[in-house]
Scaffold this active site. Structure first.
Site, PDB file in Angstrom:
ATOM      1  N   TRP A 123       9.275 -14.003 -21.027  1.00 30.60           N
ATOM      2  CA  TRP A 123       8.820 -14.192 -22.406  1.00 30.60           C
ATOM      3  C   TRP A 123       9.763 -15.159 -23.098  1.00 30.60           C
ATOM      4  O   TRP A 123      10.981 -15.079 -22.947  1.00 30.60           O
ATOM      5  CB  TRP A 123       8.809 -12.873 -23.183  1.00 30.60           C
ATOM      6  N   GLU A 136       4.419 -13.502 -20.393  1.00 32.88           N
ATOM      7  CA  GLU A 136       4.036 -12.627 -21.507  1.00 32.88           C
ATOM      8  C   GLU A 136       3.744 -13.444 -22.755  1.00 32.88           C
ATOM      9  O   GLU A 136       4.611 -14.142 -23.266  1.00 32.88           O
ATOM     10  CB  GLU A 136       5.168 -11.633 -21.778  1.00 32.88           C
ATOM     11  N   LYS A 147       2.401 -14.009 -26.819  1.00 28.02           N
ATOM     12  CA  LYS A 147       2.603 -13.381 -28.127  1.00 28.02           C
ATOM     13  C   LYS A 147       1.826 -14.173 -29.170  1.00 28.02           C
ATOM     14  O   LYS A 147       1.679 -15.394 -29.047  1.00 28.02           O
ATOM     15  CB  LYS A 147       4.090 -13.332 -28.484  1.00 28.02           C
ATOM     16  N   ASP A 190       1.033  -7.265 -23.478  1.00 25.28           N
ATOM     17  CA  ASP A 190       1.848  -6.442 -24.375  1.00 25.28           C
ATOM     18  C   ASP A 190       0.950  -5.962 -25.503  1.00 25.28           C
ATOM     19  O   ASP A 190       0.331  -6.773 -26.201  1.00 25.28           O
ATOM     20  CB  ASP A 190       3.020  -7.258 -24.921  1.00 25.28           C
ATOM     21  N   HIS A 210       1.256  -7.679 -29.026  1.00 32.58           N
ATOM     22  CA  HIS A 210       1.388  -9.135 -29.126  1.00 32.58           C
ATOM     23  C   HIS A 210       0.071  -9.852 -29.400  1.00 32.58           C
ATOM     24  O   HIS A 210      -0.073 -11.036 -29.075  1.00 32.58           O
ATOM     25  CB  HIS A 210       2.009  -9.688 -27.841  1.00 32.58           C
ATOM     26  N   HIS A 212       3.246  -4.171 -21.017  1.00 27.59           N
ATOM     27  CA  HIS A 212       4.280  -3.676 -21.909  1.00 27.59           C
ATOM     28  C   HIS A 212       3.562  -2.846 -22.962  1.00 27.59           C
ATOM     29  O   HIS A 212       2.856  -3.408 -23.816  1.00 27.59           O
ATOM     30  CB  HIS A 212       5.062  -4.810 -22.566  1.00 27.59           C
ATOM     31  N   ASP A 266       3.485  -6.663 -36.692  1.00 29.40           N
ATOM     32  CA  ASP A 266       4.719  -6.503 -35.938  1.00 29.40           C
ATOM     33  C   ASP A 266       4.476  -5.602 -34.741  1.00 29.40           C
ATOM     34  O   ASP A 266       3.504  -4.839 -34.697  1.00 29.40           O
ATOM     35  CB  ASP A 266       5.812  -5.907 -36.829  1.00 29.40           C
ATOM     36  N   ASP A 313       6.593  -3.493 -31.142  1.00 27.39           N
ATOM     37  CA  ASP A 313       7.816  -2.870 -30.640  1.00 27.39           C
ATOM     38  C   ASP A 313       8.205  -1.597 -31.381  1.00 27.39           C
ATOM     39  O   ASP A 313       9.385  -1.238 -31.445  1.00 27.39           O
ATOM     40  CB  ASP A 313       8.992  -3.865 -30.641  1.00 27.39           C
ATOM     41  N   ASP A 329       7.962  -1.219 -24.023  1.00 23.37           N
ATOM     42  CA  ASP A 329       8.738  -2.229 -24.751  1.00 23.37           C
ATOM     43  C   ASP A 329       8.773  -1.858 -26.221  1.00 23.37           C
ATOM     44  O   ASP A 329       7.863  -2.183 -26.983  1.00 23.37           O
ATOM     45  CB  ASP A 329       8.128  -3.621 -24.551  1.00 23.37           C
TER      46      ASP A 329
END
Length: 411
Positions: free
Chosen positions: A178, A217, A219, A251, A254, A278, A286, A288, A318
């Site tokens: 990433w 990965e 985003k 992810d 993302h 992930h 946002d 994570d 993640d």
């Protein structure tokens, strides 16, 4: 209570014993960076930069490898089932002050020893952020050749570390790339940075390495690169589709808030034999956040199970939250992923697929809703008992005791 649940599930042709056996062998790759706020062990490591950020200052952050390993071992003791550990390159353990384009397999030997001791598989990630060579939020797509060459070499060496892990531990190693590359404001040229990234990736993946599962990965945006991300989902999906052995990692935080990766899984399974994940939790724009047992994580698990993809979809986590007890975050997030998998396994997927094929949508709706009321919690509790764990909330008391005895003394 488990015997009652077992009997009730049997009425729906669901074998809870088979589910319990399968749960023992579905590994979750747990992210090391939750334990120390993504700081790592490089000399002079400090605050994050390059499109990511962690917030909070909960006491007890792991400050070195010994503390991180100690914390991870304790967290693992409260998590059932098979586990893997996901490392970033910045977690090297070395007496020398090495830059990222100088890392070697010997810098991660202590992690291999740790993995063998705890019967863990290892996954790996180049660390392409929080470094002076992230120039104007660009790495592999930078217009400066010296910048690109620095990160190409770092990624090459990272892949060799991944191959070392795979050989030593006799299991695959997902090596996930990433980068934070992008622009804060609207760019005049979207194509050229992507062409540079494509060429850089070609150099990175040129060397064939046994045991390494390479992934890229995407985003939708990052802090400071709100207007344009070079490594978008479309770019990486197209790249992976044209390069054998390279996969697009999904992810769950993302993408645009209206997008979900559960719907993307069956699309990619038509073309790829592996899909690295992930799993995180997005909040607005946002990602994570610590994984909750929410609707999307349940849908992700359902798509894995319904498509017999437990070995094709490689589940990793993640998230990084410094506002709460970091060990609790590990336990909560990992257990929620496992709970979602168990709930998916405890559905009569064969019957629901048959309803869809026969166009009996009324029975499909009624039956799928009936599945939601079955006592999956009793099967989960039985799983905990068979893994020698308490089937109640006492794990939290264990964490608070560890916080008092260990974390609170770190200053």
């Amino acid at each position: 209570m488990y015997q009652d649940a077992k009997e009730r599930y049997s009425r729906y042709n669901i074998d809870t014993e088979a589910v319990l056996e399968k749960m023992k062998h579905i590994p979750v790759s747990i992210n090391c960076w939750q334990g120390d706020d993504v700081i790592g062990f490089e000399k002079g490591a400090g605050a994050l930069s390059g499109g990511i950020q962690t917030t909070g200052n909960y006491p007890g952050r792991a400050r070195n490898a010994q503390e991180l390993m100690q914390d991870f071992e304790f967290a693992s003791s409260l998590i059932p089932g098979a586990k893997r550990l996901n490392l970033h390159a910045s977690y090297l353990i070395s007496d020398r002050d090495k830059d990222r384009n100088e890392i070697e397999v010997e810098d991660y030997k202590a992690w291999v020893d740790f993995a063998k001791k705890n019967r863990l598989g290892l996954d790996f990630n180049p660390t392409c952020f929080s470094h002076p060579m992230v120039v104007n939020n660009l790495t592999l797509s930078s217009p400066h050749k010296n910048v690109r060459d620095f990160w190409i070499e770092h990624c090459r060496r990272s892949r060799r570390v991944a191959a070392y892990f795979a050989k030593e531990l006799n299991t695959h190693c997902v090596c996930n790339l990433w980068i934070p590359d992008g622009f804060k404001d609207t760019p005049a040229d979207r194509l050229t940075p992507r062409l540079r990234l494509k060429d850089a990736l070609d150099e990175i993946f040129e060397e064939k390495l046994d045991g390494v599962i390479d992934s890229v990965e995407s985003k939708v945006f990052g802090i400071g690169v709100e207007s344009f991300t070079v490594g978008s989902s479309e770019f990486y999906l197209a790249y992976a589709s044209h390069h054998d052995g390279v996969y697009q990692l999904l992810d769950s935080g993302h993408y645009h808030p209206t997008e979900v990766i559960s719907e993307k899984l069956p699309a990619l399974l038509c073309f790829f034999d592996r899909i690295p994940l992930h799993v995180t939790r997005a909040v607005r724009w946002d990602s994570d956040h610590v994984v909750r047992l929410d609707d999307e994580i349940k849908e992700i698990a359902k798509e894995i199970v319904r498509n017999d993809a437990e070995e094709k979809v490689l589940i990793g986590l993640d998230f990084f939250d410094a506002s709460i007890n970091r060990i609790a975050a590990w336990v909560i997030g990992t257990r929620n992923m496992q709970k979602a998998m168990m709930m998916a396994l405890l559905e009569d997927n064969a019957r629901m697929k048959a309803d869809q094929e026969s166009e009996d949508y009324t029975h499909l709706l009624a039956y799928s809703e009936e599945m939601k009321t079955l006592p999956w919690q009793e099967v989960w509790n039985e799983f905990l008992i068979r893994e020698n764990l308490a089937d109640d909330f006492s794990w939290y008391d264990d964490i608070k005791k560890y916080e008092k005895d260990v974390l609170s003394k770190r200053g």
